[in-house]
Scaffold this motif. Structure first.
Motif, PDB file in Angstrom:
ATOM      1  N   TYR A 106      11.972   8.855   1.198  1.00 34.00           N
ATOM      2  CA  TYR A 106      11.482   7.600   0.619  1.00 34.00           C
ATOM      3  C   TYR A 106      11.774   6.424   1.559  1.00 34.00           C
ATOM      4  O   TYR A 106      10.894   5.599   1.834  1.00 34.00           O
ATOM      5  CB  TYR A 106      12.153   7.392  -0.742  1.00 34.00           C
ATOM      6  CG  TYR A 106      11.667   6.173  -1.475  1.00 34.00           C
ATOM      7  CD1 TYR A 106      10.594   6.245  -2.353  1.00 34.00           C
ATOM      8  CD2 TYR A 106      12.287   4.935  -1.297  1.00 34.00           C
ATOM      9  CE1 TYR A 106      10.139   5.121  -3.031  1.00 34.00           C
ATOM     10  CE2 TYR A 106      11.843   3.811  -1.967  1.00 34.00           C
ATOM     11  CZ  TYR A 106      10.779   3.912  -2.834  1.00 34.00           C
ATOM     12  OH  TYR A 106      10.332   2.797  -3.493  1.00 34.00           O
ATOM     13  N   PRO A 124      -4.976  -4.965   1.120  1.00 30.93           N
ATOM     14  CA  PRO A 124      -5.322  -5.622  -0.135  1.00 30.93           C
ATOM     15  C   PRO A 124      -4.067  -5.809  -0.987  1.00 30.93           C
ATOM     16  O   PRO A 124      -3.273  -4.878  -1.116  1.00 30.93           O
ATOM     17  CB  PRO A 124      -6.299  -4.644  -0.809  1.00 30.93           C
ATOM     18  CG  PRO A 124      -6.303  -3.397  -0.013  1.00 30.93           C
ATOM     19  CD  PRO A 124      -5.595  -3.643   1.273  1.00 30.93           C
ATOM     20  N   PRO A 127      -3.929  -4.824  -6.924  1.00 28.58           N
ATOM     21  CA  PRO A 127      -4.324  -3.482  -7.325  1.00 28.58           C
ATOM     22  C   PRO A 127      -5.758  -3.516  -7.847  1.00 28.58           C
ATOM     23  O   PRO A 127      -6.220  -4.567  -8.290  1.00 28.58           O
ATOM     24  CB  PRO A 127      -3.356  -3.132  -8.441  1.00 28.58           C
ATOM     25  CG  PRO A 127      -2.342  -4.201  -8.501  1.00 28.58           C
ATOM     26  CD  PRO A 127      -2.852  -5.367  -7.738  1.00 28.58           C
TER      27      PRO A 127
ATOM     28  N   ALA B  60      -1.467   0.690 -10.753  1.00 29.68           N
ATOM     29  CA  ALA B  60      -2.923   0.737 -10.630  1.00 29.68           C
ATOM     30  C   ALA B  60      -3.418   2.186 -10.615  1.00 29.68           C
ATOM     31  O   ALA B  60      -4.596   2.442 -10.812  1.00 29.68           O
ATOM     32  CB  ALA B  60      -3.368   0.015  -9.361  1.00 29.68           C
ATOM     33  N   TRP B  61      -2.524   3.136 -10.356  1.00 28.11           N
ATOM     34  CA  TRP B  61      -2.888   4.564 -10.435  1.00 28.11           C
ATOM     35  C   TRP B  61      -2.920   4.991 -11.901  1.00 28.11           C
ATOM     36  O   TRP B  61      -2.036   4.627 -12.672  1.00 28.11           O
ATOM     37  CB  TRP B  61      -1.875   5.435  -9.696  1.00 28.11           C
ATOM     38  CG  TRP B  61      -1.754   5.209  -8.227  1.00 28.11           C
ATOM     39  CD1 TRP B  61      -0.665   4.719  -7.569  1.00 28.11           C
ATOM     40  CD2 TRP B  61      -2.739   5.494  -7.219  1.00 28.11           C
ATOM     41  NE1 TRP B  61      -0.912   4.670  -6.215  1.00 28.11           N
ATOM     42  CE2 TRP B  61      -2.175   5.138  -5.972  1.00 28.11           C
ATOM     43  CE3 TRP B  61      -4.042   5.999  -7.253  1.00 28.11           C
ATOM     44  CZ2 TRP B  61      -2.867   5.282  -4.774  1.00 28.11           C
ATOM     45  CZ3 TRP B  61      -4.732   6.148  -6.047  1.00 28.11           C
ATOM     46  CH2 TRP B  61      -4.149   5.791  -4.837  1.00 28.11           C
ATOM     47  N   MET B 137       0.690   5.190   7.461  1.00 27.38           N
ATOM     48  CA  MET B 137       0.551   4.168   6.421  1.00 27.38           C
ATOM     49  C   MET B 137      -0.675   3.291   6.662  1.00 27.38           C
ATOM     50  O   MET B 137      -1.375   2.923   5.717  1.00 27.38           O
ATOM     51  CB  MET B 137       1.809   3.291   6.375  1.00 27.38           C
ATOM     52  CG  MET B 137       3.017   4.016   5.825  1.00 27.38           C
ATOM     53  SD  MET B 137       2.694   4.620   4.140  1.00 27.38           S
ATOM     54  CE  MET B 137       4.280   5.363   3.764  1.00 27.38           C
ATOM     55  N   LEU B 141      -3.704   2.366   4.042  1.00 22.59           N
ATOM     56  CA  LEU B 141      -4.124   0.982   3.770  1.00 22.59           C
ATOM     57  C   LEU B 141      -5.609   0.799   4.105  1.00 22.59           C
ATOM     58  O   LEU B 141      -6.349   0.160   3.355  1.00 22.59           O
ATOM     59  CB  LEU B 141      -3.267   0.000   4.588  1.00 22.59           C
ATOM     60  CG  LEU B 141      -1.788  -0.090   4.191  1.00 22.59           C
ATOM     61  CD1 LEU B 141      -0.976  -0.779   5.291  1.00 22.59           C
ATOM     62  CD2 LEU B 141      -1.609  -0.848   2.872  1.00 22.59           C
ATOM     63  N   VAL B 145      -6.151   1.320  -0.149  1.00 22.32           N
ATOM     64  CA  VAL B 145      -5.016   1.442  -1.065  1.00 22.32           C
ATOM     65  C   VAL B 145      -4.107   0.233  -0.860  1.00 22.32           C
ATOM     66  O   VAL B 145      -3.800  -0.126   0.278  1.00 22.32           O
ATOM     67  CB  VAL B 145      -4.235   2.745  -0.790  1.00 22.32           C
ATOM     68  CG1 VAL B 145      -3.081   2.904  -1.759  1.00 22.32           C
ATOM     69  CG2 VAL B 145      -5.173   3.945  -0.857  1.00 22.32           C
ATOM     70  N   SER B 146      -3.678  -0.412  -1.941  1.00 22.68           N
ATOM     71  CA  SER B 146      -2.814  -1.583  -1.800  1.00 22.68           C
ATOM     72  C   SER B 146      -1.385  -1.152  -1.472  1.00 22.68           C
ATOM     73  O   SER B 146      -0.988  -0.004  -1.714  1.00 22.68           O
ATOM     74  CB  SER B 146      -2.818  -2.412  -3.082  1.00 22.68           C
ATOM     75  OG  SER B 146      -2.087  -1.747  -4.097  1.00 22.68           O
ATOM     76  N   ARG B 147      -0.638  -2.083  -0.947  1.00 25.22           N
ATOM     77  CA  ARG B 147       0.765  -1.834  -0.624  1.00 25.22           C
ATOM     78  C   ARG B 147       1.538  -1.392  -1.877  1.00 25.22           C
ATOM     79  O   ARG B 147       2.344  -0.460  -1.857  1.00 25.22           O
ATOM     80  CB  ARG B 147       1.363  -3.125  -0.053  1.00 25.22           C
ATOM     81  CG  ARG B 147       2.773  -2.963   0.426  1.00 25.22           C
ATOM     82  CD  ARG B 147       3.431  -4.302   0.706  1.00 25.22           C
ATOM     83  NE  ARG B 147       4.849  -4.059   0.707  1.00 25.22           N
ATOM     84  CZ  ARG B 147       5.605  -4.056   1.806  1.00 25.22           C
ATOM     85  NH1 ARG B 147       5.097  -4.345   2.964  1.00 25.22           N
ATOM     86  NH2 ARG B 147       6.892  -3.771   1.736  1.00 25.22           N
ATOM     87  N   GLN B 149       0.313   0.075  -4.511  1.00 24.28           N
ATOM     88  CA  GLN B 149      -0.079   1.440  -4.871  1.00 24.28           C
ATOM     89  C   GLN B 149       0.640   2.473  -4.008  1.00 24.28           C
ATOM     90  O   GLN B 149       1.005   3.541  -4.492  1.00 24.28           O
ATOM     91  CB  GLN B 149      -1.587   1.624  -4.705  1.00 24.28           C
ATOM     92  CG  GLN B 149      -2.409   1.086  -5.856  1.00 24.28           C
ATOM     93  CD  GLN B 149      -3.887   1.320  -5.605  1.00 24.28           C
ATOM     94  OE1 GLN B 149      -4.438   0.835  -4.618  1.00 24.28           O
ATOM     95  NE2 GLN B 149      -4.516   2.079  -6.472  1.00 24.28           N
ATOM     96  N   ILE B 150       0.829   2.154  -2.727  1.00 20.62           N
ATOM     97  CA  ILE B 150       1.563   3.082  -1.854  1.00 20.62           C
ATOM     98  C   ILE B 150       3.000   3.216  -2.359  1.00 20.62           C
ATOM     99  O   ILE B 150       3.532   4.320  -2.478  1.00 20.62           O
ATOM    100  CB  ILE B 150       1.539   2.618  -0.375  1.00 20.62           C
ATOM    101  CG1 ILE B 150       0.104   2.684   0.168  1.00 20.62           C
ATOM    102  CG2 ILE B 150       2.472   3.477   0.473  1.00 20.62           C
ATOM    103  CD1 ILE B 150      -0.046   2.267   1.620  1.00 20.62           C
ATOM    104  N   GLU B 151       3.605   2.079  -2.691  1.00 22.74           N
ATOM    105  CA  GLU B 151       4.983   2.133  -3.200  1.00 22.74           C
ATOM    106  C   GLU B 151       5.055   2.962  -4.487  1.00 22.74           C
ATOM    107  O   GLU B 151       5.985   3.740  -4.677  1.00 22.74           O
ATOM    108  CB  GLU B 151       5.511   0.717  -3.443  1.00 22.74           C
ATOM    109  CG  GLU B 151       5.787  -0.016  -2.134  1.00 22.74           C
ATOM    110  CD  GLU B 151       6.057  -1.518  -2.322  1.00 22.74           C
ATOM    111  OE1 GLU B 151       6.463  -2.146  -1.334  1.00 22.74           O
ATOM    112  OE2 GLU B 151       5.848  -2.043  -3.431  1.00 22.74           O
ATOM    113  N   LEU B 154       4.964   6.551  -3.652  1.00 17.45           N
ATOM    114  CA  LEU B 154       6.229   7.011  -3.052  1.00 17.45           C
ATOM    115  C   LEU B 154       7.284   7.267  -4.129  1.00 17.45           C
ATOM    116  O   LEU B 154       8.141   8.135  -3.971  1.00 17.45           O
ATOM    117  CB  LEU B 154       6.742   5.988  -2.034  1.00 17.45           C
ATOM    118  CG  LEU B 154       5.887   5.813  -0.778  1.00 17.45           C
ATOM    119  CD1 LEU B 154       6.443   4.706   0.110  1.00 17.45           C
ATOM    120  CD2 LEU B 154       5.784   7.128   0.006  1.00 17.45           C
ATOM    121  N   ALA B 155       7.207   6.504  -5.223  1.00 20.29           N
ATOM    122  CA  ALA B 155       8.150   6.735  -6.326  1.00 20.29           C
ATOM    123  C   ALA B 155       7.873   8.087  -6.986  1.00 20.29           C
ATOM    124  O   ALA B 155       8.802   8.829  -7.328  1.00 20.29           O
ATOM    125  CB  ALA B 155       8.054   5.601  -7.347  1.00 20.29           C
TER     126      ALA B 155
END
Lengths: 128, 193
Positions: A106, A124, A127, B60-61, B137, B141, B145-147, B149-151, B154-155
């Motif tokens: 992570y 962007p 969301p 957002a997912w 990454m 992007l 995909v927004s930052r 959403q990536i985070e 990752l969770a």
């Protein structure tokens, strides 16, 4: 341009202070397994979390949990017991090893995301 | 289950709960529940918060997307229990079995949205190689995909790289499809709390 950079720096700062629910929850898990009470010593739990500095047979067991958990065998667990660990101690160090590896992944991914967004600010923000 | 304490070392209340689950579901108690409920103050309770937030918290997912990510991470780890468990939840959330099996069998040809495909590709690499770089990454992007959403992804990846390792290290029993269907209904209705 300079304004946008400053704004981004501010946003990052704010994110750091107002930690998200998930970041707090992850932190709580790590703090509990490493620093809270347990059957295994804190030093042993920390070594399992780090997958570093463990003598055999624990080095093999914990290394497998971290790198390819499907390769763990009954013998690996039996060897850990034979070395003097209780089932509770094995439970704890295996949990620490799993969390440790997931945490390193992570952290590496977040660092990669940081440098990718520093290079280009086209990401962007909102969301879908 | 490799440790006897995880099979039968639970307190009276949890044992009663397990008997109830067996009676009502007519299925074996899912071994992940045995793990989560064993000395739950050590790992299960704090971890459930992480998993619930990652899988059901604001994002957002969609729930289906996140369950597919969980199944995908499990598949890369060759974790049979978690792959089947979360493929079942994803299929139920999407109302689409074919979408989930296609994404899990061949990510590159599956008929899924490009942002999701790019995210799964990155999570796959992270899980397989334990790290990713800035270029990985940037590719996600660039797929839109927004930052954030990536985070969020990752969770999910963190949660199932933890749980999957434990499923395999402790050797969870893998039941038949009916048990996963029952489990999926429960997880869709109740989440991971």
């Amino acid at each position: 341009m300079a304004y946008s950079n400053r704004l981004q720096a501010l946003l990052r700062l704010e994110q750091g202070h107002g930690m998200s629910d998930i970041a707090q929850a992850r932190k709580a898990v790590v703090a509990r397994v490493l620093e809270g009470d347990g059957s295994a010593s804190r030093a042993l739990r920390r070594a399992a979390f780090d997958n570093a500095g463990l003598a055999e047979p624990l080095g093999t067991l914990i290394g497998k949990v971290a790198k390819q958990a499907t390769t763990v065998t009954d013998e690996d667990v039996a060897a850990a017991k034979a070395s003097g660990l209780s089932e509770d101690q094995i439970f704890e160090i295996v949990v620490c090893a799993a969390i440790g590896q997931a945490t390193r992944q992570y952290d590496a991914a977040v660092a990669a995301l940081e440098s990718a967004t520093e290079k280009s600010s086209h990401a962007p923000r909102d969301p879908r | 289950m490799r440790l006897a304490i995880l099979d039968s070392g639970h307190g009276f209340g949890t044992k009663a709960l397990f008997a109830f689950i067996r009676a009502v579901s007519r299925q074996p108690v899912p071994e992940v529940l045995k793990l989560i409920r064993y000395r739950s103050d050590f790992f299960g309770a704090p971890m459930q918060k992480v998993v619930h937030e990652a899988m059901r918290g604001p994002s957002a997912w969609s729930v289906g997307d996140r369950e597919l990510m969980a199944a995908f991470v499990a598949k890369v780890n060759a974790c049979e229990f978690c792959t089947k468990a979360h493929a079942a939840v994803a299929a139920m959330a999407y109302h689409d079995d074919a979408r989930v099996s296609a994404a899990l069998s061949d990510l590159e040809t599956a008929a899924i949205e490009e942002p999701l495909r790019a995210t799964l590709r990155m999570l796959g690499k992270l899980t397989r190689e334990h790290t990713v770089g800035p270029d990985d990454m940037s590719a996600v992007l660039a797929a839109g995909v927004s930052r954030k959403q990536i985070e969020d992804s990752l969770a999910v990846c963190y949660a199932f790289n933890t749980i999957g390792r434990l499923a395999d290290a402790f050797e969870f029993f893998v039941p038949g499809p009916k048990a996963f269907e029952v489990g999926a209904k429960f997880l869709l209705a109740r989440g991971y709390r």
